[in-house]
Design a protein around this motif. Structure first.
Motif, mmCIF file in Angstrom:
data_model
loop_
_atom_site.group_PDB
_atom_site.id
_atom_site.type_symbol
_atom_site.label_atom_id
_atom_site.label_comp_id
_atom_site.label_asym_id
_atom_site.label_seq_id
_atom_site.Cartn_x
_atom_site.Cartn_y
_atom_site.Cartn_z
ATOM 1 N N VAL A 187 0.832 -1.210 0.000
ATOM 2 C CA VAL A 187 0.000 0.000 0.000
ATOM 3 C C VAL A 187 0.864 1.256 0.000
ATOM 4 O O VAL A 187 0.646 2.192 -0.784
ATOM 5 C CB VAL A 187 -0.945 0.009 1.221
ATOM 6 C CG1 VAL A 187 -1.605 1.375 1.371
ATOM 7 C CG2 VAL A 187 -2.013 -1.067 1.075
ATOM 8 N N ASN A 188 1.855 1.283 0.865
ATOM 9 C CA ASN A 188 2.645 2.502 1.036
ATOM 10 C C ASN A 188 3.570 2.805 -0.134
ATOM 11 O O ASN A 188 4.064 3.926 -0.264
ATOM 12 C CB ASN A 188 3.444 2.425 2.342
ATOM 13 C CG ASN A 188 2.547 2.477 3.564
ATOM 14 O OD1 ASN A 188 1.390 2.880 3.486
ATOM 15 N ND2 ASN A 188 3.069 2.054 4.706
ATOM 16 N N GLN A 195 -4.788 9.489 1.359
ATOM 17 C CA GLN A 195 -6.108 9.144 1.885
ATOM 18 C C GLN A 195 -6.451 7.687 1.581
ATOM 19 O O GLN A 195 -6.909 6.948 2.456
ATOM 20 C CB GLN A 195 -7.183 10.051 1.285
ATOM 21 C CG GLN A 195 -8.577 9.793 1.861
ATOM 22 C CD GLN A 195 -9.643 10.616 1.159
ATOM 23 O OE1 GLN A 195 -10.004 10.332 0.020
ATOM 24 N NE2 GLN A 195 -10.133 11.639 1.850
ATOM 25 N N LYS A 196 -6.202 7.264 0.351
ATOM 26 C CA LYS A 196 -6.475 5.864 0.001
ATOM 27 C C LYS A 196 -5.557 4.920 0.771
ATOM 28 O O LYS A 196 -5.968 3.828 1.177
ATOM 29 C CB LYS A 196 -6.319 5.655 -1.511
ATOM 30 C CG LYS A 196 -7.475 6.197 -2.352
ATOM 31 C CD LYS A 196 -7.380 5.664 -3.774
ATOM 32 C CE LYS A 196 -8.589 6.096 -4.588
ATOM 33 N NZ LYS A 196 -8.548 7.505 -4.961
ATOM 34 N N LYS A 197 -4.309 5.329 0.954
ATOM 35 C CA LYS A 197 -3.393 4.492 1.734
ATOM 36 C C LYS A 197 -3.930 4.284 3.143
ATOM 37 O O LYS A 197 -3.907 3.174 3.675
ATOM 38 C CB LYS A 197 -2.002 5.124 1.783
ATOM 39 C CG LYS A 197 -1.263 5.076 0.454
ATOM 40 C CD LYS A 197 0.100 5.752 0.545
ATOM 41 C CE LYS A 197 0.806 5.718 -0.808
ATOM 42 N NZ LYS A 197 2.134 6.383 -0.765
ATOM 43 N N GLN A 244 -12.868 13.457 -0.268
ATOM 44 C CA GLN A 244 -11.860 13.105 -1.263
ATOM 45 C C GLN A 244 -11.534 14.301 -2.139
ATOM 46 O O GLN A 244 -12.426 15.023 -2.595
ATOM 47 C CB GLN A 244 -12.358 11.942 -2.130
ATOM 48 C CG GLN A 244 -11.348 11.467 -3.169
ATOM 49 C CD GLN A 244 -11.783 10.182 -3.858
ATOM 50 O OE1 GLN A 244 -12.456 9.357 -3.255
ATOM 51 N NE2 GLN A 244 -11.407 10.023 -5.111
ATOM 52 N N ASP A 245 -10.260 14.506 -2.384
ATOM 53 C CA ASP A 245 -9.813 15.570 -3.274
ATOM 54 C C ASP A 245 -10.300 15.254 -4.689
ATOM 55 O O ASP A 245 -10.080 14.153 -5.181
ATOM 56 C CB ASP A 245 -8.278 15.630 -3.243
ATOM 57 C CG ASP A 245 -7.722 16.829 -3.991
ATOM 58 O OD1 ASP A 245 -8.300 17.220 -5.017
ATOM 59 O OD2 ASP A 245 -6.688 17.357 -3.540
ATOM 60 N N PRO A 246 -10.938 16.208 -5.369
ATOM 61 C CA PRO A 246 -11.437 15.960 -6.733
ATOM 62 C C PRO A 246 -10.353 15.508 -7.702
ATOM 63 O O PRO A 246 -10.633 14.840 -8.696
ATOM 64 C CB PRO A 246 -12.010 17.327 -7.149
ATOM 65 C CG PRO A 246 -12.352 17.997 -5.853
ATOM 66 C CD PRO A 246 -11.293 17.559 -4.884
ATOM 67 N N SER A 247 -9.117 15.878 -7.416
ATOM 68 C CA SER A 247 -8.012 15.482 -8.309
ATOM 69 C C SER A 247 -7.544 14.048 -8.062
ATOM 70 O O SER A 247 -6.735 13.520 -8.821
ATOM 71 C CB SER A 247 -6.829 16.435 -8.123
ATOM 72 O OG SER A 247 -6.296 16.331 -6.804
ATOM 73 N N ASP A 248 -8.054 13.438 -7.015
ATOM 74 C CA ASP A 248 -7.672 12.066 -6.685
ATOM 75 C C ASP A 248 -8.496 11.101 -7.538
ATOM 76 O O ASP A 248 -9.642 10.793 -7.236
ATOM 77 C CB ASP A 248 -7.915 11.798 -5.198
ATOM 78 C CG ASP A 248 -7.455 10.414 -4.761
ATOM 79 O OD1 ASP A 248 -6.809 9.712 -5.562
ATOM 80 O OD2 ASP A 248 -7.743 10.021 -3.613
ATOM 81 N N LYS A 249 -7.913 10.636 -8.609
ATOM 82 C CA LYS A 249 -8.623 9.792 -9.571
ATOM 83 C C LYS A 249 -8.705 8.345 -9.080
ATOM 84 O O LYS A 249 -7.850 7.857 -8.353
ATOM 85 C CB LYS A 249 -7.916 9.827 -10.923
ATOM 86 C CG LYS A 249 -7.755 11.230 -11.505
ATOM 87 C CD LYS A 249 -9.095 11.907 -11.737
ATOM 88 C CE LYS A 249 -8.908 13.282 -12.384
ATOM 89 N NZ LYS A 249 -10.187 13.989 -12.577
ATOM 90 N N PHE A 254 -12.373 -2.310 -1.926
ATOM 91 C CA PHE A 254 -11.853 -3.446 -1.177
ATOM 92 C C PHE A 254 -12.547 -4.710 -1.692
ATOM 93 O O PHE A 254 -13.777 -4.797 -1.683
ATOM 94 C CB PHE A 254 -12.125 -3.286 0.321
ATOM 95 C CG PHE A 254 -11.594 -4.430 1.145
ATOM 96 C CD1 PHE A 254 -10.255 -4.503 1.466
ATOM 97 C CD2 PHE A 254 -12.438 -5.451 1.576
ATOM 98 C CE1 PHE A 254 -9.748 -5.558 2.205
ATOM 99 C CE2 PHE A 254 -11.943 -6.520 2.320
ATOM 100 C CZ PHE A 254 -10.600 -6.568 2.630
ATOM 101 N N PRO A 255 -11.789 -5.713 -2.149
ATOM 102 C CA PRO A 255 -12.367 -6.910 -2.774
ATOM 103 C C PRO A 255 -12.945 -7.884 -1.747
ATOM 104 O O PRO A 255 -12.425 -8.989 -1.552
ATOM 105 C CB PRO A 255 -11.177 -7.502 -3.519
ATOM 106 C CG PRO A 255 -10.006 -7.127 -2.672
ATOM 107 C CD PRO A 255 -10.318 -5.756 -2.132
ATOM 108 N N MET A 256 -14.025 -7.485 -1.111
ATOM 109 C CA MET A 256 -14.567 -8.257 0.006
ATOM 110 C C MET A 256 -14.957 -9.672 -0.391
ATOM 111 O O MET A 256 -14.631 -10.632 0.321
ATOM 112 C CB MET A 256 -15.783 -7.523 0.605
ATOM 113 C CG MET A 256 -16.386 -8.223 1.817
ATOM 114 S SD MET A 256 -15.192 -8.362 3.181
ATOM 115 C CE MET A 256 -16.176 -9.232 4.392
#
Length: 366
Positions: A187-188, A195-197, A244-249, A254-256
């Motif tokens: 992840v890192n 934010q996603k991390k 969420q930042d709008p620029s964060d595409k 999460f594949p539950m």
């Protein structure tokens, strides 16, 4: 792949087939062989490379990591086990490399097996190899990559027939700890927002702890789904406070369903509760452990430290951290899981040399 199933990032490029050039001037014989386990429930297909020598030679069985792999250890277009076998057999060491259960010429269902089963498979191959003409049965050992490293020391703890073991990026910390560390590193180092991390790391923490707590329960799936709902509520509150930042595409996912299917299976239940310590403490034979310094699938520092901590009674243990190498023992730049298929190097030559020299030294065949 590694001994661990990653949850967040699928790795299609990590497994696509490729071509592997091995010099044709081979000073050894290469033959396809087959054998069965003790109760004849599994038929194994393998390739044996035998040096051209008149005296019995040392030998190894190669053990693969997690994920169905062929005998050549084909990953990211690189045939790891073919390269290792070629190098060692050029240096006087016989090598048996085997198709995993349910792959190629080997029967059985991979998905129903655990690391303990793979250790038994390793001993089956070892015993077949020990009985083969031209092999020195007292100098026959195991080389395991990733989960195969764990299978190697489990086998050595259970059978005195194993003359030595080599762990390459081997699983050597408790399963829960290893899962958390692996996914955190993935992840890192991923090209995603902070934010996603945070969200991926937080859901992983909740789900891993839940599976660990109920791994032996028939109601594991129910507990997983309840934990996920609780996490979703907390995550919704987090997103309200941190839009969420709008620029964060790209959306968070999460594949539950796939995780439930995987985590409720026998392999995962065994793995997340696995503790290497009792097995490492029983290993009495020469033991070499090598980990890539930049491996994000298996943390080199914690793995090698755990081996050292739990093999204090064994006076022939060597641990090495190989500078600049990833999980497939390639010199890497970004060292992410998408890079191996882009690298030309198949396997670090200095590690091949170290393995060969160590086997010769510990089998008295220099």
């Amino acid at each position: 792949m590694s001994f661990l199933h990653t949850l967040l990032l699928t790795l299609p490029s990590f497994f696509h087939p490729g071509t592997q050039a091995v010099a044709i001037d081979t000073p050894y014989q290469s033959v396809n062989v087959d054998y069965y386990n003790a109760d004849s429930t599994i038929h194994f297909g393998a390739t044996l490379t035998m040096p051209h020598t008149r005296k019995p030679c040392p030998a190894v069985v190669l053990l693969s990591g997690t994920g169905k792999q062929d005998r050549d250890g084909t990953m990211a277009g690189h045939k790891m086990f073919l390269v290792i076998a070629d190098y060692l057999s050029r240096n006087g060491i016989a090598v048996l490399r085997v198709d995993d259960r349910g792959v190629g010429a080997t029967s059985g269902k991979y998905e129903d097996a655990t690391t303990a089963d793979f250790a038994n498979d390793a001993l089956t191959g070892l015993h077949w190899l020990m009985a083969h003409k031209g092999i020195n049965p007292h100098k026959t050992g195991l080389i395991g990559h990733s989960e195969g490293g764990a299978a190697a020391y489990i086998a050595a703890a259970e059978s005195r027939d194993v003359a030595f073991i080599i762990s390459l990026a081997g699983l050597a910390t408790p399963g829960l700890q290893a899962l958390k560390k692996q996914n955190e590193m993935i992840v890192n180092t991923a090209p995603i927002s902070e934010q996603k991390k945070y969200r991926y790391n937080s859901v992983n923490e909740v789900m891993f702890d839940t599976v660990y707590a109920y791994a032996q329960s028939p109601t594991l799936e129910t507990h997983m789904r309840n934990a996920y709902k609780i996490w979703q509520t907390a995550d919704s509150a987090y997103m309200v406070a941190h839009p969420q930042d709008p620029s964060d595409k790209g959306r968070f996912f999460f594949p539950m369903e796939s995780y439930v299917m995987m985590a409720t299976g026998p392999w995962y239940r065994y793995h997340i509760r696995f503790d290497p310590a009792p097995f490492l403490e029983k290993v009495e034979v020469p033991f070499l452990a090598i980990n890539g310094e930049r491996d994000i699938m298996v943390d080199a520092t914690s793995s090698l430290a755990y081996i050292t901590q739990h093999t204090t009674d064994n006076k022939n243990v060597t641990t090495l951290k190989a500078p600049g190498l990833n999980h497939l023992f390639q010199h890497c730049t970004t060292c992410t899981n998408s890079e191996p298929s882009q690298l030309k190097e198949d396997f670090a030559p200095e590690v091949l040399q170290t393995i060969s020299e160590w086997i010769k030294k510990n089998t008295g065949t220099h």
